[in-house]
Design a protein around this motif. Sequence first.
Motif, PDB file in Angstrom:
ATOM      1  N   LEU A   1       0.817  -1.218   0.000  1.00 17.63           N
ATOM      2  CA  LEU A   1       0.000   0.000   0.000  1.00 17.63           C
ATOM      3  C   LEU A   1       0.850   1.268   0.000  1.00 17.63           C
ATOM      4  O   LEU A   1       0.350   2.353  -0.292  1.00 17.63           O
ATOM      5  N   ALA A   2       2.119   1.151   0.356  1.00  9.05           N
ATOM      6  CA  ALA A   2       2.992   2.331   0.381  1.00  9.05           C
ATOM      7  C   ALA A   2       3.783   2.455  -0.917  1.00  9.05           C
ATOM      8  O   ALA A   2       4.707   3.255  -0.992  1.00  9.05           O
ATOM      9  N   ASN A   3       3.420   1.659  -1.934  1.00 14.33           N
ATOM     10  CA  ASN A   3       4.170   1.669  -3.186  1.00 14.33           C
ATOM     11  C   ASN A   3       3.300   2.152  -4.340  1.00 14.33           C
ATOM     12  O   ASN A   3       2.198   2.662  -4.122  1.00 14.33           O
ATOM     13  N   TYR A   4       3.802   1.974  -5.556  1.00 13.83           N
ATOM     14  CA  TYR A   4       3.077   2.510  -6.721  1.00 13.83           C
ATOM     15  C   TYR A   4       3.058   1.521  -7.882  1.00 13.83           C
ATOM     16  O   TYR A   4       3.168   1.902  -9.034  1.00 13.83           O
ATOM     17  N   TRP A   5       2.951   0.253  -7.534  1.00 13.05           N
ATOM     18  CA  TRP A   5       2.756  -0.779  -8.550  1.00 13.05           C
ATOM     19  C   TRP A   5       1.916  -1.874  -7.914  1.00 13.05           C
ATOM     20  O   TRP A   5       1.730  -1.923  -6.700  1.00 13.05           O
ATOM     21  N   ARG A   6       1.404  -2.744  -8.773  1.00 16.43           N
ATOM     22  CA  ARG A   6       0.543  -3.823  -8.285  1.00 16.43           C
ATOM     23  C   ARG A   6       1.384  -5.095  -8.126  1.00 16.43           C
ATOM     24  O   ARG A   6       2.222  -5.376  -8.972  1.00 16.43           O
ATOM     25  N   ILE A   7       1.139  -5.818  -7.068  1.00 16.52           N
ATOM     26  CA  ILE A   7       1.909  -7.044  -6.799  1.00 16.52           C
ATOM     27  C   ILE A   7       0.965  -8.239  -6.874  1.00 16.52           C
ATOM     28  O   ILE A   7       0.020  -8.349  -6.085  1.00 16.52           O
ATOM     29  N   ASP A   8       1.239  -9.101  -7.817  1.00 16.17           N
ATOM     30  CA  ASP A   8       0.410 -10.274  -8.073  1.00 16.17           C
ATOM     31  C   ASP A   8       0.620 -11.314  -6.965  1.00 16.17           C
ATOM     32  O   ASP A   8       1.760 -11.598  -6.601  1.00 16.17           O
ATOM     33  N   PRO A   9      -0.452 -11.891  -6.452  1.00 16.01           N
ATOM     34  CA  PRO A   9      -0.262 -12.998  -5.492  1.00 16.01           C
ATOM     35  C   PRO A   9       0.423 -14.192  -6.162  1.00 16.01           C
ATOM     36  O   PRO A   9       0.347 -14.362  -7.380  1.00 16.01           O
ATOM     37  N   MET A  10       1.053 -15.017  -5.345  1.00 15.85           N
ATOM     38  CA  MET A  10       1.687 -16.239  -5.853  1.00 15.85           C
ATOM     39  C   MET A  10       0.626 -17.355  -5.926  1.00 15.85           C
ATOM     40  O   MET A  10      -0.293 -17.394  -5.113  1.00 15.85           O
ATOM     41  N   THR A  11       0.810 -18.236  -6.899  1.00 19.19           N
ATOM     42  CA  THR A  11      -0.147 -19.316  -7.109  1.00 19.19           C
ATOM     43  C   THR A  11       0.507 -20.663  -6.766  1.00 19.19           C
ATOM     44  O   THR A  11       1.708 -20.724  -6.475  1.00 19.19           O
ATOM     45  N   ASP A  12      -0.265 -21.730  -6.880  1.00 18.86           N
ATOM     46  CA  ASP A  12       0.286 -23.066  -6.614  1.00 18.86           C
ATOM     47  C   ASP A  12       1.473 -23.370  -7.518  1.00 18.86           C
ATOM     48  O   ASP A  12       2.438 -24.019  -7.107  1.00 18.86           O
ATOM     49  N   LYS A  13       1.363 -22.901  -8.772  1.00 15.56           N
ATOM     50  CA  LYS A  13       2.462 -23.142  -9.711  1.00 15.56           C
ATOM     51  C   LYS A  13       3.742 -22.429  -9.253  1.00 15.56           C
ATOM     52  O   LYS A  13       4.852 -22.970  -9.374  1.00 15.56           O
ATOM     53  N   ASP A  14       3.563 -21.232  -8.730  1.00 11.35           N
ATOM     54  CA  ASP A  14       4.713 -20.502  -8.192  1.00 11.35           C
ATOM     55  C   ASP A  14       5.288 -21.236  -6.986  1.00 11.35           C
ATOM     56  O   ASP A  14       6.510 -21.393  -6.849  1.00 11.35           O
ATOM     57  N   PHE A  15       4.376 -21.697  -6.121  1.00 10.49           N
ATOM     58  CA  PHE A  15       4.820 -22.405  -4.917  1.00 10.49           C
ATOM     59  C   PHE A  15       5.682 -23.615  -5.295  1.00 10.49           C
ATOM     60  O   PHE A  15       6.729 -23.874  -4.692  1.00 10.49           O
ATOM     61  N   GLU A  16       5.206 -24.338  -6.293  1.00  4.62           N
ATOM     62  CA  GLU A  16       5.901 -25.561  -6.702  1.00  4.62           C
ATOM     63  C   GLU A  16       7.313 -25.226  -7.204  1.00  4.62           C
ATOM     64  O   GLU A  16       8.288 -25.914  -6.890  1.00  4.62           O
ATOM     65  N   TRP A  17       7.384 -24.156  -7.967  1.00  7.90           N
ATOM     66  CA  TRP A  17       8.691 -23.748  -8.512  1.00  7.90           C
ATOM     67  C   TRP A  17       9.630 -23.315  -7.388  1.00  7.90           C
ATOM     68  O   TRP A  17      10.797 -23.717  -7.343  1.00  7.90           O
TER      69      TRP A  17
END
Lengths: 550, 389
Positions: free
Chosen positions: A344-360
């Motif tokens: 909230l203190a920044n100026y870009w959007r941060i995508d949540p991590m998914t199961d595929k990200d977790f696996e990697w």
Amino acid sequence: MSRQSVARAHQKIQELSWEPMYHQPVSHYGTDYTFRKAQKKDPLKQVLRSYFPMQEEKDNRVYGASDGAIRGNMFRQVQERWLEWQKLFLSIIPLPEISAARAMPLLFRNVPNPELHNGQAIQMIDEVRHSTIQQNLKRLYMNNYIDPAGFNSSLRNFQNDYCGTIGRQFAEGFITGDAITAASIYLTIVAETAFTNTLFVAMPAEAAANGDYLLPTVFHSVQSDESRHISNGYATLLMALADEGNHQLLERDLRYAWWNNHRVVDAAIGTFIEYGTKDRRKDRESYAEMWRRWIYDDYYRSYLVPLEKYGLVIPHDLIEESWNQIWHKGYVHEVAQFFATGWLANYWRIDPMTDKDFEWFEYKYPGWYDRYGKWWEQYNRLSTPNGHHPIVAEDVDYQYPHRCWVCMVPCLVREDMVMAEVDGQWRTYCHEACRWTDVEAFRPVYQGRNTPNMGQLIGAREWETLYHGWNWADVVTDMGFVRDDGKTMVAQPHLNLDDPKKLWTLDHLRRMPNLQSPNVLLNQMTDEERAKFHADYIRGGPAGRPYRAG
Amino acid sequence: MTTATERSVPKPVFTDAEAGAKEFPDSSARRFNYFTPQKRKQTHYEDVTVEVQPDPRHYLSQGWLYGFADGKGGYPLDWTVLKAWGSDRPEPERGPGTGGKGYDWPAHGWHEFRDPNEEWELSLYRYNANVVRQLQANVDAARQAKAFEQWNPNWVRFVQQNVGAWMHVDHGLGLYLFANANRRGPTNMHNTAIAVNSMHLIRAAQDLALYQLTLTEEIDGFDGSAHLETWNSDPAWQGVRETAERLTATSDWGEAIFAANVVFQPLVGELFRSHLVMQAAPRNGDFVTPTVVGAEEFDFSERDLRYTRAIFELLTNDRQFADHNSRILNGWLADWTGQAIAAARALQPLWSQPDLKPGRFEDALDRVKSRFAGIVEDLSLDLPKELER
């Protein structure tokens, strides 16, 4: 070049310099280093007659690719997760580039070698190239990417944001303080020779994997200039090594520059590459693998170690500790988690991590899920407003960290945090090496030796302190991170732009508890409270978990 | 039987992340919104230069982070005694609970400067690449036409000594005045324009040096090192040399740029280039040297002087400090004009060296004085009495 060989032409232009007879050129910048005149050669022998057409040709390729990207609808294939992090990166990087241009005069009067001055002047204009070509890339993103917010307010954001402030060291460190410390050791020997590999080679490769081939186009063109800059630094370093009186200062500066670059660059670029990508092929290199190849092998073992025989004291311990931080202590993951905590203190959007990200992550960094997985599941759960606060104000087993006084990245590897009382204020440091930088290195006396030209750490070095006691909605408004409807935030903890109800606004922030500066609170403690606080803090983590007795 | 393994490559994904795909707050806000353009619409040049160099007076909530040994960081406004409106306001004090805001854009008058040449990387490489290509073509054409054979011995001597000596001026000012000053100015627009000026001069110096190399190859007996003796000990050149050295020794960046581009170049540089070399060369069978020297003349008269005027016109018309600035600039004019005129007069013996003479020295000097007077008048400054020395 026509019939004249580059070597002969370069030899001829050496006749241009002259020894002053009437007035010495002004000397604005001091150093504690001493140099003897020496005939160190500029190995790249650059002459402007060939340089300008060469650069123009490189420009033609870059701008041709830019046109191609727009006509070929590149942005239909760009991953938003990736481009959002470019709002941070491209707000930072034009300043370090232009600062490198501004740094070159620091060397003129201090390094008595006119042949090198020619190379430094060409580096100066290279850096003007880099800064403006990168601004232009950002402009192109702003005009053609789905969400211009954050790009359109880029430089104001960067100058007000705590992440920008961290990145700003990678600019101000080039242009102030002892001239050789700044413009030679910090800039050319460490920042350019070591860390541009991850900045300008590793990161563009990740951009291409995320559908963005303009970042590689621009940054590989930039990187092609860096080899000249590296040779500028190398020649100056050899001149410095020739005087034994400089060895103590070289040891100090290499330690400071290495550690600060590691803290700043690995925090940012590591996060972009690991958390900004959608490419989760198991055989794609992780940031740790890239770092091992580009920095540990190519820079440390191939470039730095051979200089040991000339008397250079290499900070082997800090280099090994940097690797330890990245591989064993999860430095990059801790930073990414913090950036997402403070979305909230920044100026870009941060995508949540998914199961595929977790696996990697689990595949590349065994044990990752046990440390960070649960927290990222919470981030996902709290990403759209649904009667709860942003994650920073929710109980997700995360202790908001203290800020490092020196590198300004928070003290995320909790066990390493140290404190010191300096100038009547208790300061926290992310690591002993940062404490040493403040308390010992940036001082007018170093190990009993007068260092009157050494710079100072100045400024309001803790962002949170500026807003101590403020409501979060007022904080974000003050920084200017609000969209053109006057209430929707630029930053969002997800990428969904379809439903306005899923976008966080100032109204949501207004209901949050006020921001508290950890450093203000630390200084309000009694000595006993502070000692207990420190003992508990260093027992916390990983992943920001607070220490719980019993 | 062999099995082909699939290559591991990233797969293209349709993301529809292009502009206009969706509507939401800011979805059409596609211009940099942190500065006010000089004209109605912001230019490409402004987009790539403005605000890259921060200023704690408007944004930069945490202030400068690294300082010199005296504690000063960034780009202190007192690195020149000249002032733009608002520059005497203190930097906002920021501390616990103050927030981060500074003064509204632009906070002070220095940020109003825009380079009329709109120089950034694309423009500077195109321009300089064109210049070096054209110069090479000119020199190659002359070589093929055996043009150098037409030079008489006195003219050969003149070029090797005097045209050769000028490259030292270009090199010294390019590196030690202009490149040095690119660290000193208060905004990115100032420092970028100054850096480009630096490269013009360094390129011009190298153009002359490499031209000398060609002449060494093409003309029997051309002494490619004669310029060193001239520069080091010819009395005619010592006034120029001392002035050039003093320019590089000037601490105040505003004074250095002003003295170089408002005083020295019009009174000495143009005198030498336009009114001696370019006038004398054709009469002595040389059509090539004027094109080499003329490229540098164009750099100065059409580009470097233009941005310099823009810097100082703002200051002499400043809404708060016009009188202060004019007083200082008039003092610098008097100081540097006297020295420049003395250096110009010391060059007078050069006018009698070629077999076929250019116009009279006094006429040439009158013409550069007249041009100089026009520049001074445009800046609303006073013509110094030292001009009549």
